[in-house]
Design a protein around this motif. Sequence first.
Motif, mmCIF file in Angstrom:
data_model
loop_
_atom_site.group_PDB
_atom_site.id
_atom_site.type_symbol
_atom_site.label_atom_id
_atom_site.label_comp_id
_atom_site.label_asym_id
_atom_site.label_seq_id
_atom_site.Cartn_x
_atom_site.Cartn_y
_atom_site.Cartn_z
ATOM 1 N N GLN A 145 0.897 -1.148 0.046
ATOM 2 C CA GLN A 145 0.038 0.122 -0.119
ATOM 3 C C GLN A 145 0.926 1.308 0.038
ATOM 4 N N GLN A 146 1.894 1.377 -0.842
ATOM 5 C CA GLN A 146 2.749 2.262 -1.098
ATOM 6 C C GLN A 146 1.849 3.522 -1.421
ATOM 7 N N GLY A 147 1.235 3.408 -2.333
ATOM 8 C CA GLY A 147 0.568 4.757 -2.730
ATOM 9 C C GLY A 147 -0.286 5.512 -1.867
ATOM 10 N N PHE A 148 -1.208 4.480 -1.026
ATOM 11 C CA PHE A 148 -1.874 5.123 0.236
ATOM 12 C C PHE A 148 -0.973 5.674 1.175
ATOM 13 N N ILE A 149 0.145 5.118 1.634
ATOM 14 C CA ILE A 149 1.108 5.456 2.628
ATOM 15 C C ILE A 149 1.562 6.809 2.355
ATOM 16 N N ASN A 150 2.188 6.847 0.829
ATOM 17 C CA ASN A 150 2.741 8.224 0.518
ATOM 18 C C ASN A 150 1.732 9.294 0.472
ATOM 19 N N GLY A 151 0.446 8.904 0.002
ATOM 20 C CA GLY A 151 -0.468 9.732 0.082
ATOM 21 C C GLY A 151 -0.821 10.415 1.546
ATOM 22 N N LEU A 152 -0.857 9.320 2.308
ATOM 23 C CA LEU A 152 -1.188 9.877 3.597
ATOM 24 C C LEU A 152 0.023 10.939 4.132
ATOM 25 N N ASN A 153 1.202 10.449 3.851
ATOM 26 C CA ASN A 153 2.489 11.364 4.009
ATOM 27 C C ASN A 153 2.088 12.725 3.343
ATOM 28 N N MET A 154 1.884 12.866 2.156
ATOM 29 C CA MET A 154 1.518 14.099 1.474
ATOM 30 C C MET A 154 0.358 14.676 2.233
ATOM 31 N N SER A 155 -0.585 13.993 2.489
ATOM 32 C CA SER A 155 -1.818 14.926 3.016
ATOM 33 C C SER A 155 -1.545 15.534 4.252
ATOM 34 N N LEU A 156 -0.789 14.490 5.241
ATOM 35 C CA LEU A 156 -0.561 15.073 6.761
ATOM 36 C C LEU A 156 0.703 16.275 6.509
ATOM 37 N N THR A 157 1.399 16.256 5.400
ATOM 38 C CA THR A 157 2.250 17.479 5.210
ATOM 39 C C THR A 157 1.439 18.716 4.779
ATOM 40 N N SER A 158 0.412 18.253 3.928
ATOM 41 C CA SER A 158 -0.332 19.570 3.540
ATOM 42 C C SER A 158 -1.090 19.952 4.838
ATOM 43 N N VAL A 159 -1.556 19.485 5.543
ATOM 44 C CA VAL A 159 -2.168 20.134 6.796
ATOM 45 C C VAL A 159 -1.430 21.019 7.557
ATOM 46 N N GLY A 160 0.002 20.827 7.580
ATOM 47 C CA GLY A 160 0.945 21.607 8.127
ATOM 48 C C GLY A 160 1.226 22.757 7.034
ATOM 49 N N ASN A 161 1.243 22.636 5.792
ATOM 50 C CA ASN A 161 1.484 23.415 4.723
ATOM 51 C C ASN A 161 0.223 24.294 4.635
ATOM 52 N N ILE A 162 -1.115 23.937 5.109
ATOM 53 C CA ILE A 162 -2.157 24.889 5.225
ATOM 54 C C ILE A 162 -2.084 25.748 6.245
ATOM 55 N N ILE A 163 -1.771 25.270 7.334
ATOM 56 C CA ILE A 163 -1.731 26.322 8.622
ATOM 57 C C ILE A 163 -0.481 26.973 8.916
ATOM 58 N N GLY A 164 0.592 26.425 8.436
ATOM 59 C CA GLY A 164 2.000 26.788 8.749
ATOM 60 C C GLY A 164 2.152 28.079 8.025
ATOM 61 N N PRO A 165 2.028 28.092 6.655
ATOM 62 C CA PRO A 165 2.186 29.568 5.800
ATOM 63 C C PRO A 165 1.233 30.712 6.446
ATOM 64 N N VAL A 166 -0.017 30.160 6.655
ATOM 65 C CA VAL A 166 -0.972 31.328 7.004
ATOM 66 C C VAL A 166 -0.626 31.698 8.621
ATOM 67 N N LEU A 167 -0.336 31.033 9.498
ATOM 68 C CA LEU A 167 0.215 31.328 10.728
ATOM 69 C C LEU A 167 1.358 32.068 10.714
ATOM 70 N N GLY A 168 2.327 31.487 9.898
ATOM 71 C CA GLY A 168 3.752 32.238 9.643
ATOM 72 C C GLY A 168 3.397 33.746 9.256
ATOM 73 N N GLY A 169 2.649 33.872 8.251
ATOM 74 C CA GLY A 169 2.279 35.178 7.569
ATOM 75 C C GLY A 169 1.619 36.273 8.714
ATOM 76 N N VAL A 170 0.753 35.448 9.576
ATOM 77 C CA VAL A 170 0.127 36.461 10.617
ATOM 78 C C VAL A 170 1.166 36.720 11.563
ATOM 79 N N LEU A 171 2.035 35.928 12.135
ATOM 80 C CA LEU A 171 3.048 35.974 13.103
ATOM 81 C C LEU A 171 3.978 37.053 12.639
#
Length: 390
Positions: free
Chosen positions: A333-359
């Motif tokens: 299930q390497q496709g699914f695992i790498n999809g989860l990897n990218m998805s969870l990274t994206s959660v940080g990439n959604i909040i991180g840049p916005v929070l970084g910009g606000v800060l």
Amino acid sequence: MTKIQKRALTLLVGSQLLIMLGIGLIIPVEPYIKDDMGLTATDMGIMAALFAAVQFVASPIIGKISDKFARVPLIAAGLFFFAVSEAVFAFGIGNALWLLNLARALGGLAAALSIPSITALAADMTTNDNRARVIGWLSASFSGGIILGPGIGGVLANINHTLPFVGSAVLGATAFLIFMIFMPKDEDLRVKNIAETTQSQTKTIRNFWTVALVMLLLMIFVASFGLSAFENMFSLYFHDVRGFNLTEIAWFLVINGAVSLFFQVILFEKLVMLVGELMVIRISFMAGFVAILWILFSQSKWEVFIATLIIFVGFDILRPAITTMLSKIDNEQQGFINGLNMSLTSVGNIIGPVLGGVLLDINSFLPYSFVAVILVIASVLTFTVKFKPA
């Protein structure tokens, strides 16, 4: 590896390099797009977050599809949408913020289609003995594109702010055609027989959510906040707070890209063999924390330059180490695992840049202080992982 697998690996590395190059092009141009269009740091953070939001939703779905069907057509689709997104972004500069946001969303879809499928296909083509080397090459193309992209983008943007994205769109369209013509089919590349995969599906489903997998994904989730805040706000910090100009930022990224590529292509496999993936991850987090503190208390550009170089190199070793560990957890299930990897990274990439910009809008030291706290948490998490390959 066979000749056909080596040809496929060359195309995979080239495709991922191009996509990450396009993602990185925007970084040195951000301050100038912000000033030219009268945008705020928060607007720039939201733009980056849109890319991540689409990637978050699409990555695990597409990863699961690639496990059940084929990975090569999904990678080709990713290259096509990449070319479209770069063209839209070039047109949007100086015209409308919504076009820039649309382009970043299309770029997120392109990344979701291609990156998990590329990593999963690389796992299909390799064994545990040679996987670290292949993942190192792919990670070099991943981080090399992000780091060299801004360097190239900074040089081209001195001519015209749209030129990097026009050129990237043309390259993307060309790469799509080359990939369609020369890329072998999935079944010609897999090391493991499809029948073996079907035979082991019941066992795979039952044993999928291991403690090691959960802790690695949690580590990715926590670390992505800090990494994305740093990577997306660093050019604004360099320019607005430390007084670096566009040329200085571009040269820093070119030098950093060369150093990072050396570590990933030449040294990564040796480091893994010497201390193991988990220790590489732990050292990367700790070194990043120390370097962040150095930046906060530094007095000169050279100190900021060297400390930031340490952070980027650490991040660029961190990514392939985590990816290699994930690739050894479940071969089916390497496709699914790498999809989860990218998805969870994206959660940080959604909040991180916005929070970084606000800060950053509030105080110039707050984004890096936030990153330092996140790196401490991530370092602690590394001591909770006990890993055994599948």
